[in-house]
Design an enzyme around this catalytic site. Sequence first.
Site, PDB file in Angstrom:
ATOM      1  N   ASP A 182      43.956  38.401  82.745  1.00  0.00           N
ATOM      2  CA  ASP A 182      43.744  39.549  83.643  1.00  0.00           C
ATOM      3  C   ASP A 182      45.099  40.179  83.945  1.00  0.00           C
ATOM      4  O   ASP A 182      46.131  39.731  83.435  1.00  0.00           O
ATOM      5  CB  ASP A 182      43.004  39.122  84.930  1.00  0.00           C
ATOM      6  CG  ASP A 182      42.029  40.210  85.378  1.00  0.00           C
ATOM      7  OD1 ASP A 182      42.489  41.332  85.603  1.00  0.00           O
ATOM      8  OD2 ASP A 182      40.820  39.930  85.480  1.00  0.00           O
TER       9      ASP A 182
ATOM     10  N   HIS B 287      42.042  45.473  82.551  1.00  0.00           N
ATOM     11  CA  HIS B 287      42.524  44.183  83.076  1.00  0.00           C
ATOM     12  C   HIS B 287      43.545  43.552  82.129  1.00  0.00           C
ATOM     13  O   HIS B 287      43.521  42.348  81.892  1.00  0.00           O
ATOM     14  CB  HIS B 287      41.334  43.237  83.304  1.00  0.00           C
ATOM     15  CG  HIS B 287      40.456  43.639  84.449  1.00  0.00           C
ATOM     16  ND1 HIS B 287      40.735  43.317  85.749  1.00  0.00           N
ATOM     17  CD2 HIS B 287      39.314  44.370  84.492  1.00  0.00           C
ATOM     18  CE1 HIS B 287      39.788  43.807  86.548  1.00  0.00           C
ATOM     19  NE2 HIS B 287      38.919  44.464  85.806  1.00  0.00           N
TER      20      HIS B 287
ATOM     21  N   GLU C 290      35.424  47.448  84.493  1.00  0.00           N
ATOM     22  CA  GLU C 290      36.438  48.130  85.298  1.00  0.00           C
ATOM     23  C   GLU C 290      37.640  48.592  84.464  1.00  0.00           C
ATOM     24  O   GLU C 290      38.769  48.194  84.738  1.00  0.00           O
ATOM     25  CB  GLU C 290      36.928  47.192  86.404  1.00  0.00           C
ATOM     26  CG  GLU C 290      35.834  46.760  87.350  1.00  0.00           C
ATOM     27  CD  GLU C 290      36.316  45.781  88.411  1.00  0.00           C
ATOM     28  OE1 GLU C 290      35.884  45.911  89.557  1.00  0.00           O
ATOM     29  OE2 GLU C 290      37.108  44.871  88.078  1.00  0.00           O
TER      30      GLU C 290
HETATM   31  C1  ACM Z   1      33.809  42.003  87.794  1.00  0.00           C
HETATM   32  O1  ACM Z   1      33.550  41.508  88.902  1.00  0.00           O
HETATM   33  N1  ACM Z   1      34.798  42.865  87.656  1.00  0.00           N
HETATM   34  C2  ACM Z   1      33.057  41.650  86.605  1.00  0.00           C
END
Ligand code: ACM
Length: 774
Positions: free
Chosen positions: A199, A269, A333
């Site tokens: 991440d 991410h 995201e």
């Molecule tokens: C998430 O909670 N971004 C999958």
Amino acid sequence: MKNLYFLGLLLLCGGLFSCSSAIKDQANFDVIPLPQEIQTTAVGDFVLNNNTVIVYPAGDDTMKRNAEFLAGYIKEQTGKELEVTDKSVDRNAIILSTGLDNKNKEAYHLEVEKHLIRVQGASAAGVFYGIQTLRKSMAEAGHADVAFPAVEINDYPRFSYRGVHLDVSRHFFPADSIKRFIDMLALHNINRFHWHLTDDQGWRIEIKKRPELTTIGSKRAETVAGRNSGEYDHVPYGGFYTQDEAREIVKYAQDHFITIIPEIDLPGHMQAALAAYPYLGCTGGPYEVWKQWGVSDDVLCAGNDETLKFIEDVLGEIVEIFPSEYIHVGGDECPKVRWQKCPKCQARIKALGIKADDKHTAEQKLQAYIIDYAEKFLKGKGRKMIGWEEILEGGLSPTATVMSWRGKEGGIEAAKMGNDAIMTPASHLYFDYYQTMDTEKEPLAIGGYVSVERVYSYEPIDPSLTADEATHIIGVQANLWTEYVPTFSQLEYMELPRLAALSEVQWTMPDKKNYDNFLQRLPQLISIYDREGYNYAKHVFNVKAEYITDYVNNSIKVVLSAIGNSPIYYTLDGSEPTEKSQLYGDTLSLKESCVLKAITIRNNKKSDVLTEKIDFNKATAKPLTLLQPINEKYKFNGEYTLVDGLSGTPNYRTGRWIAFYKNDMEAVVDLKQETSIHKAWVRTYVEIGEEILDVRSISVLASDDGKIYKELKTVDFPPVTSKDKNGIYTHEVEFNSINARYVKVIAKPEYKIPAWHWGSGRPAFIFVDEIGIE
Ligand code: ACM
Ligand code: ZN
């Protein structure tokens, strides 16, 4: 009780050891998850003693390991070291075998009779779950012999995918901790471990072709304090798993019948990877491994062929380390702001002939291209791809599996398209959320509210799905993001006992599930937590209060309960309750303001104190009608929340607040008789980032007949500014004293969020917990 009994017998026998064979601890099958079918039979107890042997089929190493697991659990629990053998034994033995005829390969049959316990599985995994059931059945046994009641159990899991996710990027947990984590999963019959390895805040898996991912990407210079406070701790933070360590963990998990599904979260991410290889970002950097929480705008450049090569290099090694059928590629995201401005990304959009349509932007479709690329690569390696539900945006390959996390909708959409889906909605299964409303005494968490009861209540198959579509819901998973979970002990606290509730959602058929019954069985499982030294949350052992607004008698009824009906003591004057305080018997009926405090005492231990301030005003517990609807998503217990005398905490998901969206709150309170009034108030909760804004106006109107209203006063409030603060606001409206029976209170939300806010132009929510009249 058990210990007193033991002591009593010892005294009777004059402490002679010869007597101890008469003393037996009792096993019982009130286990979690609850087996599908348990029948008691009349053939007599089986007594486990030092001479009991565990038998496995000769030549079967997996079953030998199963037998050793069972021997290990029994030793841990009872101190007895049982022989494990592949020789045939027909008395005083626990016989493990495979070959059970059942389509469900994780099914097992467990039979206790006088001379034998037989555990037969449809596979070695089924036997393992039978062993877990046996282990849990003797969870409260001590070092005496153990009597097992004669039963026949037929058991199998409801879902084939029973997962738990763990983020090791935001905080890192070393290999030994991960093994302890796997032990915890095995105890709850969980069979998938979704390992979120990368991440923005740290890359945690060695990739030999890309060494800088770990030499640079696994280390951040420092970490933000609290929830992006702007203050940093000045302490470098890092850690990663070597491929050898990861392989060892894979094997450890396999031995426990757990498949590890690794996640490489892409194309978003990725800031830690960009710190290592800046040319993979749209701007070229420089980048740092992120020191704060949130979602970074800097993502992999989708227009750069080097990105495609990077994906191949990383996934190429990931499939070598992890034999799992599924590989998770994230997809959640991914902000598109860099791609919108990046010449390479825009050139790729052009070259691919991508066109925005009314559903998706060109950049969303560009993301679909990247995800598709990753899937094709994985397919070439004989693997399947899972992604978070955002992979639905911009077109989804028919073979991808979708993880539905923002709600149930992603899973439903996927299942209706014929794609497999795994349900992991934040509303019920995000274990980084608080598990109690009383958050002041809790370790800092991201927010939210997911109690054990809420986890338990989750039903993964939405009624809108046909039977055929429902077969695409292959399972259920809970997720633990670790921004606010710095230690393994806190990780345990966030997982337990919510994992117990999860395990019944995953395993047990819905018609067998019952929360009260689950709570009765929980202490037995908790005794294993105690034995293992797990740090678990104890909220479920506290007094539980249910409040009912009795608008007929104008009182707040309070029903108190505790697990196992342990005695409850309470006070109403704010003093600390003890065992000398009033013993709770029947429902309390409150008619005036008070501070309720209650404890229960279980096994000589006092629970935490339940504290509730109940405030009465002229509107409290009076009949109330809403003329405009509550938002369905935040309806909870409905309109009577507004006059229940209870206050909300700064957390809008607890049920203490109800929401209005795209319409006003318009409430009429019937004071039941002409009453002198001079003031009304509305309590709101504001969380600007979540588009929960304060009211723009409050109007108070009065009527004698409930038909013709006279406006008493309207107060306007300014629009939200970027300087306003989140929190709870009480808005009082004073007016000239008047006699009235019906009072109407109208609160208007912000219908268009101001231009400075990212939600600009959309309607805002208002959240209200109470309206008051004096
Ligand atoms: C998430 O909670 N971004 C999958
Ligand atoms: Zn780019």
